[in-house]
Design an enzyme around this catalytic site. Structure first.
Site, mmCIF file in Angstrom:
data_model
loop_
_atom_site.group_PDB
_atom_site.id
_atom_site.type_symbol
_atom_site.label_atom_id
_atom_site.label_comp_id
_atom_site.label_asym_id
_atom_site.label_seq_id
_atom_site.Cartn_x
_atom_site.Cartn_y
_atom_site.Cartn_z
ATOM 1 N N TYR A 1 15.182 24.468 -19.188
ATOM 2 C CA TYR A 1 13.750 24.528 -19.500
ATOM 3 C C TYR A 1 13.048 23.274 -19.006
ATOM 4 O O TYR A 1 11.989 23.353 -18.348
ATOM 5 C CB TYR A 1 13.566 24.689 -21.004
ATOM 6 N N SER B 1 2.280 22.078 -19.987
ATOM 7 C CA SER B 1 3.574 21.440 -19.773
ATOM 8 C C SER B 1 4.186 21.079 -21.131
ATOM 9 O O SER B 1 3.804 21.633 -22.162
ATOM 10 C CB SER B 1 3.420 20.214 -18.871
ATOM 11 N N LYS C 1 9.902 22.532 -16.173
ATOM 12 C CA LYS C 1 8.671 21.791 -16.462
ATOM 13 C C LYS C 1 8.556 20.533 -15.594
ATOM 14 O O LYS C 1 7.453 20.124 -15.221
ATOM 15 C CB LYS C 1 8.611 21.432 -17.950
#
Length: 274
Positions: A147, A133, A151
């Protein structure tokens, strides 16, 4: 001690390759994934390990990959979901295909890998899944929203997965990485094709700023790989493994934000219940 079999995705370069090198050095077996023949040749000539060529976004191929490894080795003890990339740009700049591609690689492929590996880990009564992560999954910022959202999704999936598989002896760990000296902001990074100049004028030029960081990040991928391997071999002492000072700073900032929100709103929040 019996050798562990590690499946590490995205081993052509960066952190994935470094983890693979160090795992092999401990005497365990590594199976990696790469995207093309050139990367396979380069990996296998530099690391005493085998790599499969696969586009993980083609999730229908993943069960065949897992079955091939099980057929040869009989087990997968550790799955490291490392493969992925960062898509950068302002939220408004992205088109639907770009967002879908980000989630296909960073979320859907990870889900399919977990789903495909879990039956074999469950049969063995043991196993470890390492999810790579990012600190942006703790605190998102300007230009990393797509992005970061991928995550954030990974984190939510992993929190639930941890609780679901614990009764079967399977561990899940989130490795929370800060900026590492890898190719993340080199050939690996992707930017929104559409660039809206008014954001650059008002906020920041995310493209120029991130490219300047490439190769100058403070995080050491060698140390990060060592820490991940140590945590796995210690049977995952904590669900979240923060790595780099940037991750710790992001965690502390988030705690402060949550605490301020609680102090300002706790009374009204509790008044909603009856």
């Amino acid at each position: 001690m019996k050798q562990k079999v590690w499946l590490i995705t995205g081993v052509s370069k960066g952190l994935g390759r470094e983890i693979a090198k160090q795992v092999v050095a401990t005497g365990d077996i590594v199976i990696g994934t790469v995207r093309n023949k050139e990367d396979k040749v380069a990996f296998e000539s530099g690391v005493d390990a085998k790599a499969f060529i696969i586009d993980l976004a083609e999730t229908k191929l993943i069960p065949t990959l897992i079955n091939s490894i099980i057929k040869e080795h009989g087990q997968i003890d550790v799955l490291v979901n490392n493969a992925g990339f960062g898509a950068f740009g302002m939220i408004e700049e992205f088109d639907e295909e770009e967002v879908t591609n980000q989630f296909n690689v960073n979320v859907i492929a990870v889900w399919k890998l977990c789903q495909s590996v879990l039956p074999f880990m469950r049969d063995k009564g043991q196993g470890t899944i390492v999810q790579i992560s990012s600190r942006v999954a703790i605190t998102a910022g300007i230009g990393n929203g797509i992005y970061a959202s991928s995550k954030f999704a990974l984190e939510g999936m992993s929190e639930a997965l941890k609780q679901e598989v614990e009764p079967f002896g399977i561990k899940v760990m989130l490795a929370e990485l800060g900026a590492l000296r890898t190719d993340f902001f080199g050939a690996s990074v992707k930017y929104a094709k559409n660039s809206l100049p008014f954001y650059t004028e008002k906020l920041t030029d995310i493209r120029t700023n991130t490219k300047k960081l490439n190769g100058k990040q403070s995080g050491d991928p060698i140390k990060v790989a060592q820490a991940i391997i140590e945590a796995v071999n210690k049977n995952v002492p904590t669900f979240r493994l923060p790595l780099t000072a940037g991750t710790i700073d992001a965690m502390k900032a988030k705690i402060t934000e949550f605490q301020n929100s609680i102090e300002l709103n706790e009374n009204i929040a509790r008044s909603m219940d009856y």
